[in-house]
Design a protein around this motif. Sequence first.
Motif, PDB file in Angstrom:
ATOM      1  N   LYS A   1       0.747  -1.351  -0.002  1.00  0.00           N
ATOM      2  CA  LYS A   1       0.066  -0.071  -0.034  1.00  0.00           C
ATOM      3  C   LYS A   1       0.907   1.187   0.121  1.00  0.00           C
ATOM      4  O   LYS A   1       1.611   1.458   0.746  1.00  0.00           O
ATOM      5  N   ARG A   2       0.480   2.184  -1.005  1.00  0.00           N
ATOM      6  CA  ARG A   2       1.613   3.520  -1.155  1.00  0.00           C
ATOM      7  C   ARG A   2       0.565   4.559  -0.976  1.00  0.00           C
ATOM      8  O   ARG A   2      -0.718   4.489  -1.202  1.00  0.00           O
ATOM      9  N   TYR A   3       1.056   5.450  -0.135  1.00  0.00           N
ATOM     10  CA  TYR A   3       0.449   6.839  -0.099  1.00  0.00           C
ATOM     11  C   TYR A   3       1.094   7.720  -0.881  1.00  0.00           C
ATOM     12  O   TYR A   3       2.399   8.225  -0.334  1.00  0.00           O
TER      13      TYR A   3
ATOM     14  N   THR B   1      -1.513   0.321   8.729  1.00  0.00           N
ATOM     15  CA  THR B   1      -1.905   0.092   7.465  1.00  0.00           C
ATOM     16  C   THR B   1      -2.072  -1.219   7.106  1.00  0.00           C
ATOM     17  O   THR B   1      -2.750  -1.477   6.575  1.00  0.00           O
TER      18      THR B   1
ATOM     19  N   CYS C   1      -5.254  -2.858   5.711  1.00  0.00           N
ATOM     20  CA  CYS C   1      -5.396  -3.471   4.515  1.00  0.00           C
ATOM     21  C   CYS C   1      -6.037  -4.824   4.730  1.00  0.00           C
ATOM     22  O   CYS C   1      -6.873  -5.310   3.745  1.00  0.00           O
TER      23      CYS C   1
ATOM     24  N   LEU D   1      -8.695  -0.638   4.220  1.00  0.00           N
ATOM     25  CA  LEU D   1      -8.020   0.397   3.275  1.00  0.00           C
ATOM     26  C   LEU D   1      -7.920  -0.899   2.082  1.00  0.00           C
ATOM     27  O   LEU D   1      -7.900  -1.816   2.231  1.00  0.00           O
TER      28      LEU D   1
ATOM     29  N   PRO E   1      -5.572  -2.002  -0.480  1.00  0.00           N
ATOM     30  CA  PRO E   1      -4.114  -2.396  -1.076  1.00  0.00           C
ATOM     31  C   PRO E   1      -3.804  -2.238  -2.488  1.00  0.00           C
ATOM     32  O   PRO E   1      -4.786  -2.481  -3.296  1.00  0.00           O
ATOM     33  N   ASP E   2      -2.830  -1.621  -2.798  1.00  0.00           N
ATOM     34  CA  ASP E   2      -2.468  -1.500  -4.121  1.00  0.00           C
ATOM     35  C   ASP E   2      -2.157  -2.806  -4.791  1.00  0.00           C
ATOM     36  O   ASP E   2      -2.127  -3.168  -6.079  1.00  0.00           O
TER      37      ASP E   2
END
Lengths: 227, 256
Positions: B12-14, B45, B49, B54, B56-57
């Motif tokens: 996961k990126r911000y 995070t 996820c 959230l 995740p990417d």
Amino acid sequence: MIELKDVSKTFTLHNQGSAVIEVISNVSFAVAPGECVALTGASGAGKSTLMRMIYGNYLTQTGEICIDGLNIVQAKPRDIIKLRRDVLGYVSQFLRVVPRVPTLDVVAEPLRALAVPADEAQARAKALLTQLNIPERLWSLSPTTFSGGEQQRVNITRGFAHTYPAMLLDEPTASLDAANREVVLSLIEDAKARGAAIIGIFHDEAARSRVCDREIDVGRFTPGMAA
Amino acid sequence: MTPLLSVQGIAKRYGAHIGCADVSFDLYPGEVMGIVGESGSGKSTLLNCMAGHLVPDAGQVVFDTRTDGPRDTITMSEPERRMLGRTDWAFVHQHARDGLRMGVSAGGNVGERLMAVGERNYGDIRDKATDWLGRVEIDASRVDDRPTTFSGGMQQRLQIARNLVTGPRLVFMDEPTGGLDVSVQARLLDLLRGLVRDMGLSAIIVTHDLAVVRLLADRLMVMKSGRVVEAGLTDQVLDDPQHAYSQLLVSSVLQV
């Protein structure tokens, strides 16, 4: 039952100038069922380290440590957890418990983890606590407030609650009076009689010569300490 | 044996910043896993996820569902994931206020989750709620009081009751003992350990308190800058840490 092959261990202290300390190198020995082996050697020779490696508490870099057919150097955490629950008991020098939990439950816990019914586990715990002279009025209290000797005895009762086929004993008779020492030694003899493989550290020489069949001098395996 | 939860390559990126990357592990039934690391290391995070809070990417979160076997919870439909969140999953927030309805009575908070899975008999719901308040050591006389009148420790225990009443199989916990004084912490730890053992729960616990993981977790992951730097048996990682950061973390704990 317990077999070590060419086992070596180093500690690397990354935050202290990456110092590398060789603790033990090329240890090989085996312990058969019904046998009790003493680890001997001067303080700092690595007796406790070796014992912790056998328990999987310390990571082993090279070699094999097989207990009941499982090589714990390569094993997954859950296999080691299962091994500790079913096969491998460990009596350390220190009692580590959740605060507030009554002594009786602390002792019964290893049995409860094996799905032994609560009343049966408690009966076994009561019998052992009585045997090691922990007064009944203390059973409902948490052992965190007990004296050093009492804590050590609670630790031993906990270690002997389940009849493990393999056991590691780190100074089980230290800080015990003569009567309790006698009880612990007879517990060890009983465990041997039922076929448990035992590795122990005993500074008490009389105790060592009474229960141990062999001695292994850990100093031989300590780099820089061997004569 | 099928893992209860199988996490594969979660990232996961911000923006340009890495929240977490390359996290994979299997969790088996009855196992408790701890995740430790400094603040900002990506623990929460990762937890969010996994729990579906959230997206995740990259990666998969495969859960062994009761009816259909292993399913990737990230690609399942929103209603399915919500249903999972009400039945087999539970999430204990760090701040009890985030996990409770503050305007509803204690009994109502516990009962709501029961109603969400189809319970309709008021008497049954109230009995179950009262039973669970007892299990988390909240006096039955407080069942009609709102959580706003409870202390922080009681709110946290109420949150746990609300989460466990539907018999989940997996509990996510974000700093469950954070912000509580030590005597309340001990009580909560004792309670959680008993529940894990008696209900056969699996749990993932995010915390920065190493003493908490030592007592509760079978396994431990150490995170730094969004990545897992070390993983293994809890007592092995704490007593013989291999990575420089784990060593720093363990050696930084103050002795009492």
